[in-house]
Design an enzyme around this catalytic site. Structure first.
Site, short mmCIF file in Angstrom:
data_model
loop_
_atom_site.label_atom_id
_atom_site.label_comp_id
_atom_site.label_asym_id
_atom_site.label_seq_id
_atom_site.Cartn_x
_atom_site.Cartn_y
_atom_site.Cartn_z
N THR A 132 0.82 -1.21 0.00
CA THR A 132 0.00 0.00 0.00
C THR A 132 0.86 1.26 0.00
O THR A 132 2.00 1.23 0.48
CB THR A 132 -0.89 0.00 1.27
OG1 THR A 132 -1.45 1.30 1.45
CG2 THR A 132 -0.09 -0.33 2.52
N ASP A 133 0.29 2.36 -0.48
CA ASP A 133 1.01 3.64 -0.42
C ASP A 133 1.08 4.18 1.01
O ASP A 133 1.83 5.11 1.29
CB ASP A 133 0.38 4.68 -1.36
CG ASP A 133 -1.07 5.03 -1.02
OD1 ASP A 133 -1.65 4.40 -0.11
OD2 ASP A 133 -1.62 5.94 -1.68
N GLU A 134 0.29 3.57 1.93
CA GLU A 134 0.25 4.09 3.30
C GLU A 134 1.59 3.91 4.02
O GLU A 134 1.84 4.55 5.03
CB GLU A 134 -0.91 3.44 4.08
CG GLU A 134 -2.24 3.70 3.37
CD GLU A 134 -3.49 3.32 4.14
OE1 GLU A 134 -3.44 3.26 5.37
OE2 GLU A 134 -4.52 3.11 3.49
N TYR A 157 -1.66 -0.59 10.98
CA TYR A 157 -1.81 -1.24 9.66
C TYR A 157 -0.63 -0.90 8.76
O TYR A 157 0.04 -1.79 8.22
CB TYR A 157 -3.13 -0.82 9.00
CG TYR A 157 -3.18 -1.13 7.52
CD1 TYR A 157 -3.21 -2.45 7.06
CD2 TYR A 157 -3.18 -0.11 6.55
CE1 TYR A 157 -3.23 -2.75 5.69
CE2 TYR A 157 -3.21 -0.40 5.19
CZ TYR A 157 -3.23 -1.71 4.76
OH TYR A 157 -3.25 -2.00 3.42
N LYS A 161 2.43 -3.26 7.19
CA LYS A 161 2.71 -3.43 5.76
C LYS A 161 4.14 -2.98 5.45
O LYS A 161 4.85 -3.62 4.67
CB LYS A 161 1.70 -2.64 4.91
CG LYS A 161 0.27 -3.12 4.96
CD LYS A 161 0.06 -4.54 4.41
CE LYS A 161 0.27 -4.65 2.92
NZ LYS A 161 -0.11 -6.00 2.42
#
Ligand code: NAD
Ligand code: TYD
Length: 351
Positions: A132-134, A157, A161
């Site tokens: 994810t870009d998060e 989260y 990741k």
């Protein structure tokens, strides 16, 4: 290498089900093994159309179990992995981070170990990790996330990741495992569990329930149609370079409040309600802890190197998405029939 046999993890979830469908239908000579734990977010109903496909197998199981993973690799002669299985909801990670640490970090490490234990010759295999870009953290008003942007995760989260991305890269550098990674922006589309922003708002509009917008609704997300993410995964899996990272996004930033208002307008039209009816349901609620302000992907690398770009405009993707949820109210009923109502009450009642 003998016939390809691709292990897709998390294939009963939102993005995974789109990836499984694309691969099963497009590559009839490739065996697709979908391994999923079937948590609240995984539903075999998402793949009911593939039940009889000769090149498709479902295996129920947990990536936290390394012994089981090694058995699966051997039994199905797994040649490649596309790894999507994860706990994926930021709010749940704030309320209980351990499942995220166990599935996203330990589960990914177990998969890497299973690949290392069973692939005697690493030539020709692919271990593709979906992220994810998060992991890049939160942007200010300017700038975009590049593949070279330093990691700065803020939620349990995104930290889980980020951690899994680092471990996957470590296996490339240390053991020469043939990995690829992509980091994608927020997905929207059919089959997304209705705890996420768009399906939650669609469902609440249909049922005339309040639309809980966190804080002032000024946070920005960059939205990509899930089928376009699945197409990107296909391109990266087949043509991306080993050891490389690709950022995937649609250059499509929206402030949450603007997106919710647009959705209200479109839903009023669909439901033949007077303009402005649904917007009256908007309710500003207590903000998410550590709420990242802005995500925005620079997708130049995948566009230039692999020739991928989104196939639909946001207008088209959103219309298709709204239609799907309105035509599949049974699906929403089914997937929310378990403990979801309890989660919803607990999560939103004290905001
Ligand atoms: P999802 O929550 O809809 O689906 C996750 C799937 O993984 C479910 O089917 C679940 O049963 C399965 N799963 C969870 N824990 C497991 C375990 N321990 N063992 C086996 N299976 C398990 O998630 P999604 O939105 O489809 O996201 C899929 C992947 O894409 C995730 O890795 C996520 O981090 C990443 N991603 C998501 C988005 C997004 O906008 N949704 C954006 C970028 C990247
Ligand atoms: P979400 O769909 O949970 O994705 P992510 O947190 O991974 O970006 O949320 C998207 C945005 O919408 C995020 O800024 C939080 C906000 N949001 C709300 O305002 N209300 C809600 O009820 C939810 C679930 C999210």
């Amino acid at each position: 290498m003998s016939k390809r046999s691709i292990l897709i993890t998390g294939g009963a979830g939102f993005i995974g089900s789109h990836v499984v469908r694309l691969f099963v239908n497009k590559y009839s000579d490739v065996q697709i093994v979908n391994l999923d734990k079937l948590t609240y977010a995984g539903n075999l109903e998402n793949l009911s159309d593939l039940q009889d496909a000769p090149n498709y197998t479902f295996v129920k199981g947990d990536i936290q179990d390394k012994t089981f993973l090694v058995e699966v690799f051997k039994k199905y002669s797994i040649t490649d992995v596309i790894h999507l299985a994860a706990e994926s909801h930021v709010d749940r990670s704030i309320e209980g981070p351990m499942d995220f640490i166990m599935s996203n970090i330990v589960g990914t490490a177990n998969l890497l170990e299973a690949a290392r234990a069973t692939w005697s010759n690493l030539e020709g295999h692919v271990f593709y990790h979906i992220s994810t870009d998060e992991v890049y953290g939160s942007l200010g008003e300017e700038g975009f996330f590049l593949e070279t942007t330093a990691y700065d995760p803020r939620s349990p989260y995104s930290a889980s990741k980020a951690s899994s991305d680092h471990i996957v890269r470590a296996y490339f550098h240390t053991y020469g495992l043939p990995i690829k990674i992509s980091n994608c922006s927020n997905n929207y589309g059919s089959h997304q569990f209705p705890e996420k922003l768009l399906p939650l708002m669609i469902n609440n509009i249909v049922n005339n329930k309040p639309l809980p917008v966190y804080g002032e609704g000024l946070n920005i997300r960059d939205w990509l149609w899930v089928n376009d993410h699945a197409r990107a995964i296909d391109v990266i899996f087949n043509e991306g370079k080993i050891g490389e990272t690709y950022n995937v996004g649609g250059w499509n930033e929206w402030r949450n409040i603007d997106l919710v208002k647009l959705l209200c307008k479109k839903m009023d039209q669909k439901l033949n309600r007077a303009e402005g009816t649904s917007e009256k349901l908007v309710t500003f609620v207590k903000d998410r802890a550590g709420h990242d302000m802005r995500y925005a992907i620079d997708a130049s690398k995948i566009e230039k190197d692999l020739g991928w770009k989104p196939s639909v405009t946001f207008e088209e993707g959103l219309a298709l998405t709204i239609d799907w949820y309105l035509e599949n109210e049974d699906w929403i009923q089914n997937v929310t029939s378990g403990d979801y109502q309890k989660y919803y009450e607990k999560h939103y009642s004290n905001r």
